[in-house]
Design a protein around this motif. Structure first.
Motif, PDB file in Angstrom:
ATOM      1  N   ILE A  76       0.823  -1.209   0.000  1.00  0.00           N
ATOM      2  CA  ILE A  76       0.000   0.000   0.000  1.00  0.00           C
ATOM      3  C   ILE A  76       0.863   1.268   0.000  1.00  0.00           C
ATOM      4  N   SER A  77       1.853   1.273   0.876  1.00  0.00           N
ATOM      5  CA  SER A  77       2.671   2.488   0.947  1.00  0.00           C
ATOM      6  C   SER A  77       3.487   2.684  -0.335  1.00  0.00           C
ATOM      7  N   LEU A  78       3.919   1.600  -0.927  1.00  0.00           N
ATOM      8  CA  LEU A  78       4.637   1.712  -2.192  1.00  0.00           C
ATOM      9  C   LEU A  78       3.736   2.275  -3.286  1.00  0.00           C
ATOM     10  N   LEU A  79       2.473   1.856  -3.232  1.00  0.00           N
ATOM     11  CA  LEU A  79       1.515   2.325  -4.229  1.00  0.00           C
ATOM     12  C   LEU A  79       1.336   3.832  -4.099  1.00  0.00           C
ATOM     13  N   LYS A  80       1.262   4.307  -2.851  1.00  0.00           N
ATOM     14  CA  LYS A  80       1.130   5.752  -2.635  1.00  0.00           C
ATOM     15  C   LYS A  80       2.371   6.476  -3.145  1.00  0.00           C
ATOM     16  N   LYS A  81       3.509   5.945  -2.780  1.00  0.00           N
ATOM     17  CA  LYS A  81       4.772   6.567  -3.169  1.00  0.00           C
ATOM     18  C   LYS A  81       4.869   6.743  -4.680  1.00  0.00           C
ATOM     19  N   GLU A  92       9.433  -1.776  -7.320  1.00  0.00           N
ATOM     20  CA  GLU A  92      10.182  -1.461  -6.100  1.00  0.00           C
ATOM     21  C   GLU A  92      10.071  -2.582  -5.075  1.00  0.00           C
ATOM     22  N   MET A  93       8.907  -3.219  -5.030  1.00  0.00           N
ATOM     23  CA  MET A  93       8.714  -4.351  -4.128  1.00  0.00           C
ATOM     24  C   MET A  93       9.735  -5.450  -4.434  1.00  0.00           C
ATOM     25  N   TYR A  94       9.912  -5.677  -5.690  1.00  0.00           N
ATOM     26  CA  TYR A  94      10.868  -6.703  -6.134  1.00  0.00           C
ATOM     27  C   TYR A  94      12.290  -6.344  -5.679  1.00  0.00           C
ATOM     28  N   TYR A  95      12.666  -5.104  -5.922  1.00  0.00           N
ATOM     29  CA  TYR A  95      13.988  -4.647  -5.497  1.00  0.00           C
ATOM     30  C   TYR A  95      14.177  -4.829  -3.992  1.00  0.00           C
ATOM     31  N   ASP A  96      13.188  -4.339  -3.243  1.00  0.00           N
ATOM     32  CA  ASP A  96      13.262  -4.451  -1.783  1.00  0.00           C
ATOM     33  C   ASP A  96      13.487  -5.895  -1.374  1.00  0.00           C
ATOM     34  N   ALA A 186      19.215 -11.049 -12.473  1.00  0.00           N
ATOM     35  CA  ALA A 186      17.803 -11.167 -12.128  1.00  0.00           C
ATOM     36  C   ALA A 186      17.087  -9.858 -12.409  1.00  0.00           C
ATOM     37  N   ILE A 187      17.702  -8.763 -11.997  1.00  0.00           N
ATOM     38  CA  ILE A 187      17.072  -7.459 -12.179  1.00  0.00           C
ATOM     39  C   ILE A 187      16.977  -7.084 -13.652  1.00  0.00           C
ATOM     40  N   GLU A 188      17.993  -7.434 -14.411  1.00  0.00           N
ATOM     41  CA  GLU A 188      17.953  -7.128 -15.839  1.00  0.00           C
ATOM     42  C   GLU A 188      16.777  -7.847 -16.518  1.00  0.00           C
TER      43      GLU A 188
END
Lengths: 205, 205
Positions: A76-81, A92-96, A186-188
């Motif tokens: 939820i907070s990521l969505l707001k951000k 960003e969730m994935y990165y975290d 993985a990120i690529e």
DNA sequence: CGATTTTGATGACACTGTGTCACTTCACTA
DNA sequence: TAGTGAAGTGACACAGTGTCATCAAAATCG
């Protein structure tokens, strides 16, 4: 779900038990884990185990839920951000998730979970909706989502979009573990696929 | 892989054994299946079982591979039929899969497989590449694909597109079983998601 | 052919692990 | 302090796995 008896336990004992379980499930996947090892390591008698849990699976899915709870709450907070941008929030969730990667045991536990994913495990990761009362939570997300940017007809489509994004993200996790990719690789891969999702697999005319 | 001894067996005996296995794996998921039931039903002694297979899993993944072999082989011809359109080919594959739905035991077997998917099971379904020598097969597909229509920079991206499409298709299957959707509902969801994949989750400017 | 070797068949057995249950202990209250 | 319900306990019955010593059949060879 664990039985009430388990929740009545003094916090310390509960913690010891969960740590013992974490250790065993880090050692081997669910199917190979033995209750004997867990109770030996937690120093509780066999009968007590069954006082607290239905069986091995009961404990397993509870532990999995606990370990992913915070990560899930975060959405939820990521969505707001990201001003309601589902894809960016998921990225960003994935990165975290990659960065956090906690202590070694927890890491191995996750790896085992990923490689022996059941429908239930996948849900534990992808049901970002399903915290507390699922209905309300889904509505909260739907309300937050920036619909301007999305290629949708009605609110129901948001569900499909979430579905697609989380499924592909999840698949990328499993791949990281099964193919033992570095974080960079993985990120690529993940970014490439998220990009394809955003703009479509088909070329724009 | 089963041992050579298994392949040396007379065809009839092999068939009986596979049918017995199919029955057991239809009854319960892998973890609950018992070798005792299989050998009782196939009327072979316990020792023989271990003459043919490493263990339960060995037999299980072999059976899964056999059952999906034809379905997988089909992809190349579907790709040709749809003039190299990956998404359309996958869509028809999905339809075929739903329609074919063979005898009841095989259906239950698939259901069990879907709901207790391991990384290995998912691969059995999504690695449309991995028949015989994987490298060649992937190249064959890459050559067939109509790149004009796709939103890609180089051939490597085709791999990501395949990945995305098969992952989402697979997820739709699992959902059909886990939420017990009718064929119609399943197809509606699936089409919606394929459409979003084609044209992008983001709105076109 | 008979002898020898190789390959396959067989089921008893040792072992590991699960879930239960009759019994004990504990904590709290009347 | 007796009584009651909740929690603790570990021996045990049961189910399942994988192995191994032994036997049988088939192929190979002198």
């Amino acid at each position: 779900m664990p039985k009430q008896t388990f929740f009545n336990l003094p916090a310390q004992k509960r913690k010891t038990l969960m740590e013992a379980a974490g250790k065993e499930f880090a050692r081997v996947p669910l199917s190979g884990a033995s209750i004997a090892n867990i109770i030996k390591s937690a120093k509780i008698p066999r009968g007590s185990f069954y006082q607290y849990f239905e069986n091995k699976e009961d404990l397993y899915y509870f532990l999995l839920g606990e370990q992913t709870k915070e990560r899930k709450m975060n959405f939820i907070s990521l969505l707001k951000k990201h001003n309601g941008d589902i894809v960016e929030a998921t990225i960003e969730m994935y990165y975290d998730f990659l960065k956090q990667m906690p202590d070694e045991d927890e890491q191995k536990f996750l790896k085992n979970a990923m490689l022996h994913v059941t429908h239930k495990v996948e849900n534990a990761f992808t049901d970002v909706f399903d915290i507390g009362d699922g209905k309300e939570h889904l509505e909260e997300i739907t309300a937050l989502v920036n619909k301007e940017r999305l290629n949708i007809r009605d609110d129901k489509d948001i569900f499909h979009i979430m579905q697609i994004v989380t499924t592909v993200a999840f698949r990328n996790f499993v791949e990281k573990f099964s193919k033992e990719l570095s974080d960079e690789e993985a990120i690529e891969n993940f970014n490439k696929e998220m990009d394809l999702l955003k703009h479509g697999l088909y070329r724009r005319e």
